[in-house]
Motif scaffolding. Structure first.
Motif, mmCIF file in Angstrom:
data_model
loop_
_atom_site.group_PDB
_atom_site.id
_atom_site.type_symbol
_atom_site.label_atom_id
_atom_site.label_comp_id
_atom_site.label_asym_id
_atom_site.label_seq_id
_atom_site.Cartn_x
_atom_site.Cartn_y
_atom_site.Cartn_z
ATOM 1 N N GLY A 132 0.768 -1.329 -0.209
ATOM 2 C CA GLY A 132 -0.200 0.022 0.164
ATOM 3 C C GLY A 132 0.933 1.155 0.034
ATOM 4 O O GLY A 132 0.353 2.404 0.171
ATOM 5 N N ALA A 133 1.995 1.121 -0.137
ATOM 6 C CA ALA A 133 2.824 2.301 -0.014
ATOM 7 C C ALA A 133 2.710 3.104 -1.694
ATOM 8 O O ALA A 133 2.680 2.613 -2.708
ATOM 9 N N VAL A 134 2.799 4.577 -1.401
ATOM 10 C CA VAL A 134 2.399 5.022 -2.620
ATOM 11 C C VAL A 134 3.704 5.680 -3.187
ATOM 12 O O VAL A 134 3.762 6.149 -4.461
ATOM 13 N N GLY B 246 -1.198 15.026 -6.922
ATOM 14 C CA GLY B 246 -0.687 14.029 -5.870
ATOM 15 C C GLY B 246 -2.091 13.733 -5.088
ATOM 16 O O GLY B 246 -2.959 13.907 -4.987
ATOM 17 N N PRO B 247 -1.200 12.832 -3.868
ATOM 18 C CA PRO B 247 -2.318 12.368 -3.053
ATOM 19 C C PRO B 247 -3.365 13.761 -2.195
ATOM 20 O O PRO B 247 -4.345 13.198 -1.790
ATOM 21 N N THR B 248 -2.622 14.766 -2.119
ATOM 22 C CA THR B 248 -3.385 15.694 -1.572
ATOM 23 C C THR B 248 -4.754 16.129 -2.406
ATOM 24 O O THR B 248 -5.830 16.213 -1.759
ATOM 25 N N LEU B 249 -4.493 16.302 -3.452
ATOM 26 C CA LEU B 249 -5.513 16.775 -4.465
ATOM 27 C C LEU B 249 -6.770 15.539 -4.461
ATOM 28 O O LEU B 249 -7.617 15.706 -4.470
ATOM 29 N N PHE B 250 -6.015 14.046 -4.639
ATOM 30 C CA PHE B 250 -6.950 13.106 -4.898
ATOM 31 C C PHE B 250 -7.819 12.857 -3.575
ATOM 32 O O PHE B 250 -8.756 12.611 -3.483
ATOM 33 N N ALA C 73 6.175 5.497 3.872
ATOM 34 C CA ALA C 73 5.188 6.073 2.732
ATOM 35 C C ALA C 73 3.838 6.294 2.990
ATOM 36 O O ALA C 73 3.150 5.464 3.900
ATOM 37 N N HIS C 74 2.999 7.207 2.403
ATOM 38 C CA HIS C 74 1.643 7.365 2.566
ATOM 39 C C HIS C 74 0.796 6.612 1.772
ATOM 40 O O HIS C 74 1.182 6.045 0.910
ATOM 41 N N ARG C 75 -0.545 6.757 2.039
ATOM 42 C CA ARG C 75 -1.559 6.065 1.308
ATOM 43 C C ARG C 75 -1.983 7.179 0.157
ATOM 44 O O ARG C 75 -1.561 8.266 0.008
ATOM 45 N N ILE C 76 -2.488 6.526 -0.764
ATOM 46 C CA ILE C 76 -3.109 7.636 -1.924
ATOM 47 C C ILE C 76 -4.127 8.658 -1.636
ATOM 48 O O ILE C 76 -4.243 9.678 -2.286
#
Length: 260
Positions: free
Chosen positions: A48-50, A188-192, A217-220
């Motif tokens: 699950g790492a982005v 990126g993940p912030t917009l998603f 690492a973060h999630r998506i």
């Protein structure tokens, strides 16, 4: 191509057996579209790492890179946040010449547009160097006026969003006003995360890279509260290099589109 028994209609495809045009046909947006359809594309590790060592590209495989190109080639516009836009590939996102006949035959323009979301009206300067590729920039109404004027002077197509903030629904509406209905969200993940929280994601193409990486690492997607979007599996691509790509579509989306 095979169909999985007992779990609906998704089909399993081997990308190596498909031509580029066949992949484009498989990944094409349904049509005709009367409003923007937001399709996100991400890659993650098995755990699950982005990112790997801070970069998503290090998770990439040959299969993922090939499908990534085809996803762009069937879209009208790539939508990204300002931080993601700072990465080098966004300075030139034009599709390859061999994709243009397919695009033209399916009602797309020859070129691919770029849309950037920046609450402060700041984007990487290299995105403004080519007057033939004017980026679309969504800015908050409270962004510094000087920065907004500078973007306009540099040739960007600026869309100011109401209420002093970046509203996900207003982004969809703004793209629709420009006739850009096939939207590929690359992060990126912030917009998603913002789009997920606002219930504005229609599809997710998720690549699972054949790696376990652990680490920080973060999630998506990450939101302050849990968000539940019911998804249905549509297509599965199994690469010979171990890559798995699944296209997920919002449950009930097709039925709503037919009614609307």
């Amino acid at each position: 191509m095979t169909t999985l028994a007992g779990i609906g209609h998704p089909a399993v495809h081997e990308p190596e057996s498909l031509t580029d045009d066949a992949l484009r046909d498989l990944l094409a947006y349904p049509g005709p579209l009367t409003r923007p359809r937001l399709r996100a594309n991400f890659i993650v590790s098995v755990d699950g790492a982005v990112t790997l060592d801070g970069a998503g590209r290090k998770l990439g495989t040959d299969t993922d890179r090939r499908v990534f190109k085809r996803l762009r080639e069937v879209a009208d516009v790539v939508l990204v946040g300002a931080t993601t836009a700072a990465s080098k590939p966004y300075a030139d996102i034009q599709v390859a010449g061999d994709a243009r006949p397919w695009r033209l035959s399916h009602g797309l323009s020859p070129g691919l547009r770029l849309a950037v979301v920046s609450s402060r009206a700041v984007i990487p300067p290299q995105l403004l160097h080519d007057p033939a590729q004017r980026p679309i920039v969504f800015v908050a109404s409270g962004a510094p006026s000087g920065a907004t004027r500078a973007l306009c002077a540099a040739g960007a197509i600026v869309r100011e969003l109401p209420d002093g903030e970046i509203a996900s629904g207003a982004i969809r509406d703004g793209l629709g006003e420009l006739g850009l209905n096939r939207v590929l969200v690359e992060g990126g993940p912030t917009l998603f995360s913002q789009l997920v929280a606002a219930d504005e994601i229609d599809e997710l193409c998720l690549t699972t890279s054949p790696m376990v990486v652990a680490g920080p690492a973060h999630r998506i997607a990450a939101t302050p509260e849990h968000v539940q979007l019911r998804m249905q599996r549509k297509d599965i691509l199994l690469g010979g290099d171990g890559t798995i790509i699944v296209r997920w579509v919002r449950a009930g989306l097709e039925a709503r589109a037919r009614k609307g």
